[in-house]
Structures are given as C-alpha cells and as structure tokens.
Design a protein around this motif. Structure first.
Motif, PDB file in Angstrom:
ATOM      1  N   SER A 222      -8.596  83.192  -2.339  1.00  0.00           N
ATOM      2  CA  SER A 222      -8.287  83.847  -3.513  1.00  0.00           C
ATOM      3  C   SER A 222      -7.951  84.973  -3.028  1.00  0.00           C
ATOM      4  N   SER A 223      -8.226  85.920  -2.155  1.00  0.00           N
ATOM      5  CA  SER A 223      -7.696  87.177  -1.773  1.00  0.00           C
ATOM      6  C   SER A 223      -6.206  87.096  -1.106  1.00  0.00           C
ATOM      7  N   PHE A 224      -6.084  86.012  -0.547  1.00  0.00           N
ATOM      8  CA  PHE A 224      -4.856  85.757   0.297  1.00  0.00           C
ATOM      9  C   PHE A 224      -3.755  85.657  -1.015  1.00  0.00           C
ATOM     10  N   GLY A 225      -3.854  85.044  -1.930  1.00  0.00           N
ATOM     11  CA  GLY A 225      -3.087  84.972  -2.954  1.00  0.00           C
ATOM     12  C   GLY A 225      -3.058  86.386  -3.751  1.00  0.00           C
ATOM     13  N   LEU A 226      -4.165  86.958  -4.016  1.00  0.00           N
ATOM     14  CA  LEU A 226      -3.826  88.033  -4.772  1.00  0.00           C
ATOM     15  C   LEU A 226      -3.316  89.027  -3.856  1.00  0.00           C
ATOM     16  N   ALA A 360       8.135  81.305  -9.146  1.00  0.00           N
ATOM     17  CA  ALA A 360       7.622  80.446  -8.267  1.00  0.00           C
ATOM     18  C   ALA A 360       6.725  81.225  -7.275  1.00  0.00           C
ATOM     19  N   LEU A 361       6.983  82.558  -7.025  1.00  0.00           N
ATOM     20  CA  LEU A 361       5.941  83.228  -6.100  1.00  0.00           C
ATOM     21  C   LEU A 361       4.621  83.510  -7.066  1.00  0.00           C
ATOM     22  N   LEU A 362       4.823  83.802  -8.259  1.00  0.00           N
ATOM     23  CA  LEU A 362       3.654  83.900  -8.942  1.00  0.00           C
ATOM     24  C   LEU A 362       2.760  82.654  -9.219  1.00  0.00           C
ATOM     25  N   GLY A 363       3.608  81.647  -9.590  1.00  0.00           N
ATOM     26  CA  GLY A 363       2.769  80.288  -9.214  1.00  0.00           C
ATOM     27  C   GLY A 363       2.153  79.888  -7.874  1.00  0.00           C
ATOM     28  N   ALA A 364       2.519  80.497  -6.864  1.00  0.00           N
ATOM     29  CA  ALA A 364       1.932  80.296  -5.543  1.00  0.00           C
ATOM     30  C   ALA A 364       0.586  81.188  -5.772  1.00  0.00           C
ATOM     31  N   VAL A 365       0.742  82.370  -6.228  1.00  0.00           N
ATOM     32  CA  VAL A 365      -0.567  83.218  -6.372  1.00  0.00           C
ATOM     33  C   VAL A 365      -1.653  82.317  -7.092  1.00  0.00           C
ATOM     34  N   ALA A 366      -1.167  81.607  -8.362  1.00  0.00           N
ATOM     35  CA  ALA A 366      -2.027  80.883  -8.981  1.00  0.00           C
ATOM     36  C   ALA A 366      -2.469  79.660  -8.363  1.00  0.00           C
ATOM     37  N   LEU A 367      -1.888  78.823  -7.583  1.00  0.00           N
ATOM     38  CA  LEU A 367      -1.978  77.900  -6.756  1.00  0.00           C
ATOM     39  C   LEU A 367      -3.049  78.273  -5.769  1.00  0.00           C
ATOM     40  N   CYS A 368      -3.238  79.315  -5.156  1.00  0.00           N
ATOM     41  CA  CYS A 368      -4.244  79.840  -4.208  1.00  0.00           C
ATOM     42  C   CYS A 368      -5.444  80.012  -5.204  1.00  0.00           C
ATOM     43  N   GLN A 369      -5.470  80.422  -6.270  1.00  0.00           N
ATOM     44  CA  GLN A 369      -6.888  80.605  -7.168  1.00  0.00           C
ATOM     45  C   GLN A 369      -7.301  78.938  -7.129  1.00  0.00           C
TER      46      GLN A 369
END
Length: 400
Positions: A222-226, A360-369
């Motif tokens: 999660s922290s990787f995405g955040l 897409a970048l924000l979606g990648a952050v969401a995907l990590c969560q």
C-alpha cells in the motif's frame, strides 16, 4: 486518557511534526539559497535513508534497555540538533558536510516513526484502553502529516525557509525532554542475548506471526502506491489545467485520514479493519481517477483518507497485540522503516512513469491498494481471537 499517555502522544506529535515538515523545508531552503532544488533533494534522501537502515538497531536498543525513556529523549535531542544544523548549513556549507549532518539526524528517525508508538503499549493496559490509545496515536500521526508541511509553507512564505527549519528544530527539541521523562518505570533485567543476535528478532517475529506478516506485507505494498500519490495528484490536477489544486486534493486526503482515525470504533477486530480499509482506500482512489473534474475528485480523496486513517490505527493495534514484549519496539520500527522504503520507491516509480496519462497513474495507485487488500486477505486467513497471546505463542513455537 491518562497524563502519562497524553505526554507520550504529545511527544510523538511534536517529533513527527518536525519529521513530516522536513521534506518540504530542506527543498525550499536549498532553492531559496542556491536557486536549485537539487541539494535539497539529496539532503532529503540522506535524511530518509537511515530511517530504514537503522530501524533494526533502534528497535533492539529500545527493547533491551531497562529505561527506554532517556534513550528516546537523547535520540530526539540529536534529531533536533541535526535539524537546527541543517537550518544553518543547507545551501551554504559544502554538500558532503550537509549530507553527513542529514545522515546523522536521519539515523534517529526510527525513534520518531516507530519507537514512540511502541511505548504506548507500556502506558496502557491490554484491551479497549490500548486500542483507543493507538487510535489517538494514529490521529496524532495524521495531524502531524497535515500540520508539518502547512507550518513550513506558512513560515517559508512569511519569513524564510531557514526560519521554517528552525521551527521544526524547536518542535523536535521540545519533544526531547518530554520523551526523556516519560513515566515508564523500570523494566525487568535486560536480555542476556547478544545485541547482534537481537538485530534480526523483529524480522523473525514479523515472519513467524501470521497477523504481523499479513499487515506488514499489505501495508508495504500500500505504501508503495501511496508514495506515488503526491506526484500523481499534481499531474492529475494539471490535466484539468489547475496543478495548484493538487494541494487541495492532498489536504482533503489528510483531513479525511485524521477524521477516520478518530472515528474508527475500537470494537472492530484490527485485522478485519485493515482489510476493509485497504479495500475502501483502493475503491475511493479508483473512483477519483475516473472523476470528470476536480470538484468530483475532492470528496473522493477525502473518502480515501477516511479509509487510510483506520488502516494506520489497525496496523498499530496489530503490532501491539501480536508482538512479544521484548520484540515490540523492533516490530514497530521495522514496520515503519519498510513502509518508508516502499513509499520512496513508489515516488521514484511514478517519476519514471510520468509520461503516462494522469488518470492511469492515479489508477495505478488505487490498484496497489486493491492488491494490498487481496494480499492481506490471503496471508491473514480467518481472524483468530486471543490478542497478544497469538503472537507470543506463535513466536515461541517458531523459536523453539
């Protein structure tokens, strides 16, 4: 809330206020004095790197000494002195000297990010009181992450970045005597094992105890995405022609996290709370990525923050409940260090992928969560009752 717990939480807030403000302050100071933010970025890297490298040693020392309060106070004193020195040196002194000071100050960082939280368990009895104490600790962490950069921005604009750094040094300096005089009492005689053997105890405990393994693995992902969220938010707002509004999005996230950590009910089992928080965080950010405008994205960022706050509360509760007493400090510092490392890598990754469409970048952050929620579910299995007894028994079984 007891007076002792209130003093511990105040200490943590003051120290974390300084730590959270450093990222903005050193970059602004370098930019104002040299016209180039590069030295600030190098100083920030030197400041963050020891947070990870010294986490096992810090946890082992805090866990071994009979009176941890003076040790924490001394570490925070060095932390404050390093910030004060950087206020004078950044952009003026030779870069190797500045980096050396930043490394020395950052070496004390694990006390701030994890060590102080491990002491909360020594000031509260097991059960509802401890759960509530960690909710307050998480709220203080989120408040510091909001107030630190805001204080720096205010003082840097009204006075100078150097004054902002001096204020952060003062905040950490006030935390040092408070930490040194925490009424923790004397522990049982120190462990007879060698310090070198104790350095890996925290990692062994995290690996052996299922709830700790699950929450640590999931929150690192999660922290990787955040870690990418700040840059992704700036690019997302820029896509609507208003890059300055990224600050509003991130403020909404931080305020949501603060409110979420305060509102979470203490009766919810922390493992279940962690899983649902990760799922809600991912869904809210995914919805924000599809938002047709910033006005729609703003409440979704706040909702995401409302899920992130309980996640931190659940993480702290799980560490306190399942880590054996002698390894508790190491579990806290190691977990915080791993999350910080992952966030740094996430920030670097989004920089490399900055050419992608902002949604897409924000979606990648969401995907990590969402992936973190699935990982937590897979590793945690079915929740089992028993509080810290689970961790203690699992550790004894694996160590025997």
């Amino acid at each position: 809330m007891t007076a002792a717990l209130g003093r511990c939480l105040t200490t943590a807030f003051l120290a974390r206020l300084a730590d959270e403000g450093m990222g903005v302050a050193v970059v602004l100071a370098a930019l104002a004095r040299t016209g180039d933010a590069a030295q600030g970025a190098f100083v920030l890297t030197a400041w963050l790197l020891p947070h990870v490298a010294t986490a096992p040693l810090t946890g082992a020392l805090v866990g071994r000494v009979r009176r941890p309060a003076p040790l924490c106070g001394a570490a925070l004193g060095c932390f404050a002195l390093a910030i004060a020195a950087l206020a004078a040196l950044v952009g003026r002194a030779p870069t190797p000297l500045v980096l050396a000071v930043a490394l020395a100050g950052g070496a004390c960082g694990p006390v701030v990010s994890g060590g102080l939280s491990s002491l909360v368990a020594e000031l509260t009895p097991e059960g509802r009181a401890r759960d509530r104490a960690y909710a307050w600790d998480a709220a203080g962490y989120n408040a510091a992450s909001l107030a630190g950069p805001a204080l720096v921005a205010l003082l840097a604009g009204a006075v100078s970045p150097g004054a902002a750094l001096a204020a952060l040094a003062l905040s950490a300096g006030l935390a040092a005597p408070l930490a040194a005089t925490l009424p923790l009492g004397r522990r049982a005689p120190a462990r007879t094992t060698r310090l070198r053997a104790d350095l890996l105890t925290g990692a062994r405990v995290v690996w052996a105890v299922r709830p700790l393994r699950a929450v640590t693995s999931a929150t690192v992902l999660s922290s990787f995405g955040l870690g990418a969220l700040t840059t992704a938010s700036v690019l997302f707002a820029e896509g609507f022609g208003a890059p300055g509004q990224a600050g509003a999005l991130l403020t909404a996230f931080a305020l949501g996290a603060l409110l979420g950590s305060l509102a979470v009910p203490g009766t919810v089992e922390p493992g279940r709370l962690a899983g649902w928080s990760l799922l809600g965080l991912g869904l809210a950010l995914a919805a924000a990525a599809w938002a047709p405008g910033l006005a729609c994205a703003l409440p979704l960022y706040a909702l995401a923050g409302c899920c992130d706050g309980p996640l931190l509360t659940a993480t702290l509760r799980l560490r306190a409940a399942h880590a054996p007493a002698h390894a508790r400090a190491q579990v806290f510092t190691l977990g915080a260090g791993l999350k910080l490392t992952a966030a740094s890598l996430g920030a670097a990754a989004v920089g490399l992928a900055a050419e992608l469409p902002p949604p897409a970048l924000l979606g990648a952050v969401a995907l990590c969560q969402l992936a973190a929620a699935a990982l937590h579910r897979a590793l945690a299995g079915s929740a089992a009752p028993g509080g810290s007894r689970i961790g203690s028994e699992a550790w004894r079984t694996s160590a025997s």
